[in-house]
Design a protein around this motif. Structure first.
Motif, short mmCIF file in Angstrom:
data_model
loop_
_atom_site.label_atom_id
_atom_site.label_comp_id
_atom_site.label_asym_id
_atom_site.label_seq_id
_atom_site.Cartn_x
_atom_site.Cartn_y
_atom_site.Cartn_z
N TRP A 74 0.82 -1.22 0.00
CA TRP A 74 0.00 0.00 0.00
C TRP A 74 0.85 1.26 0.00
O TRP A 74 0.45 2.28 -0.59
N LYS A 75 2.00 1.20 0.64
CA LYS A 75 2.84 2.40 0.78
C LYS A 75 3.29 2.92 -0.59
O LYS A 75 3.40 4.14 -0.80
N PHE A 76 3.53 2.01 -1.52
CA PHE A 76 4.00 2.42 -2.85
C PHE A 76 2.88 3.05 -3.67
O PHE A 76 3.14 3.87 -4.56
N THR A 77 1.64 2.71 -3.37
CA THR A 77 0.53 3.31 -4.13
C THR A 77 0.31 4.76 -3.72
O THR A 77 -0.38 5.50 -4.43
N LYS A 78 0.89 5.20 -2.60
CA LYS A 78 0.75 6.59 -2.17
C LYS A 78 1.39 7.56 -3.16
O LYS A 78 1.00 8.73 -3.24
N HIS A 79 2.39 7.07 -3.94
CA HIS A 79 2.95 7.92 -5.00
C HIS A 79 2.53 7.43 -6.38
O HIS A 79 3.10 7.81 -7.39
N ASP A 122 -6.52 1.56 -3.13
CA ASP A 122 -7.57 1.92 -4.08
C ASP A 122 -7.46 1.02 -5.31
O ASP A 122 -6.37 0.74 -5.81
N GLU A 123 -8.61 0.58 -5.79
CA GLU A 123 -8.64 -0.39 -6.89
C GLU A 123 -7.94 0.12 -8.15
O GLU A 123 -7.46 -0.68 -8.96
N GLU A 124 -7.86 1.43 -8.32
CA GLU A 124 -7.22 1.95 -9.54
C GLU A 124 -5.74 1.60 -9.59
O GLU A 124 -5.12 1.64 -10.67
N PHE A 125 -5.14 1.26 -8.45
CA PHE A 125 -3.71 0.92 -8.41
C PHE A 125 -3.47 -0.59 -8.44
O PHE A 125 -2.32 -1.02 -8.39
N LEU A 126 -4.54 -1.38 -8.50
CA LEU A 126 -4.42 -2.84 -8.45
C LEU A 126 -4.71 -3.45 -9.82
O LEU A 126 -5.71 -3.13 -10.45
N VAL A 127 -3.81 -4.35 -10.25
CA VAL A 127 -3.98 -5.03 -11.53
C VAL A 127 -3.91 -6.54 -11.29
O VAL A 127 -2.91 -7.04 -10.75
#
Length: 299
Positions: A74-79, A122-127
């Motif tokens: 999750w921390k990497f999705t913050k950027h 957030d789902e937009e960052f998940l593939v």
């Protein structure tokens, strides 16, 4: 030749229990299994020691969603980084509460010390990546191999002649033995062996399990993993048949495994690293559940 770097996350202050892998590509560094959030500062130092910054990591591959592999994703999705994960595991990264509650039943007050916090992604960052799908980062193409057995949401990733195996290829630290991590609730020995055979057929030269580092003698590695997986399960079976509880079985099983480690010539310090990477007590409930589902005809 792509550069693959092993970052020691120094879990619980030790060495070589949990690795994160950074791969240099034309599209920037890619990270495989960022580990738990409790070791994020160590991960950040490791990334910086290689000449990169955390914000340079735009793509993170997760082998499976257990805390020691995916807790810091999750921390990497913050950027704005993208996190790739098996479709079955994706909802648990989107909403980790059920995952957290399940783990807390095992670890109790140790949750924060061991794993740190885990925030929703957030789902937009998940593939999602399913079996046979590939993802390309410049000159690096990662092919997805669905590898259940340890976890139903487990992927391995093939890069040229290398496989990032998460936990499906077991735990092997330096020249120590190969052992299977068997936490509840998804242990399925038949599926695990099928997954091992999938890895065999790739004819890779090197595997990178999260616990720990590069290993090359793959046929011996896979054979030993299957042997110990059967050994642990079969050792547990009579106690399951006798309806002993997990509390009754745990000290007996832990003693059995520790004796095996000593027979392999491991020192007390080396055994401790194995216990950090793969706590023996965790395999009791996993294997008991396996035998219960087997008895019920559900696997």
């Amino acid at each position: 030749m792509l550069k693959i770097h092993t970052i020691d996350l120094n879990f619980l202050g030790g060495n070589e229990a949990i690795a994160s892998y950074l791969i240099e590509t034309e599209q920037g560094p890619v990270l495989v299994d960022p580990g738990p959030y409790s070791t994020f500062e160590n991960l950040e130092k490791g990334i910086e020691s290689l000449g990169f910054r955390v914000i340079d990591i735009e793509n993170v591959l997760i082998t499976h969603i257990h805390f020691d592999h995916a807790g810091a994703a999750w921390k990497f999705t913050k950027h704005g980084a993208t996190v790739f994960v098996n479709p079955i595991g994706l909802p648990h990264l989107k909403n980790p509460q059920k995952l957290w509650d399940s783990a807390q039943m095992i670890y109790g007050d140790d949750m924060n010390r061991l794993w740190g916090k885990m925030e929703a992604i957030d789902e937009e960052f998940l593939v999602p990546l399913s079996d046979g799908q590939s993802v390309e980062f410049g000159d690096a193409v990662f092919n997805t191999i669905y590898t259940p057995g340890h976890a139903v949401h487990h992927n391995a990733y093939v890069l040229d002649d290398v496989i990032f195996t998460g936990d499906v290829a077991g735990v092997k630290i330096e020249n120590g033995p190969v052992v299977p991590p068997c936490p509840p609730p998804d242990i399925n020995i038949e599926l695990w062996k099928e997954s091992i055979n999938k890895l065999r057929k790739i004819n890779a030269k090197t595997i990178y399990p999260t616990h720990y580092g590069a290993h090359h003698n793959l046929e011996e590695h896979f054979n030993q993993l299957e042997k110990v997986l059967d050994d642990w399960a079969n050792y547990m079976k009579p106690m399951y048949d006798d309806k002993l509880t997990a509390d009754e079985i745990t000290p007996v099983f832990v003693d059995y495994v520790i004796k095996r480690y000593k027979e392999e010539g491991l020192s007390e310090d080396e055994i401790q690293v194995y216990e950090f990477a793969n706590p023996t007590f965790m395999s009791v409930n996993g294997l008991l559940r396996y035998w219960k589902l087997k008895e019920q005809g559900r696997i």
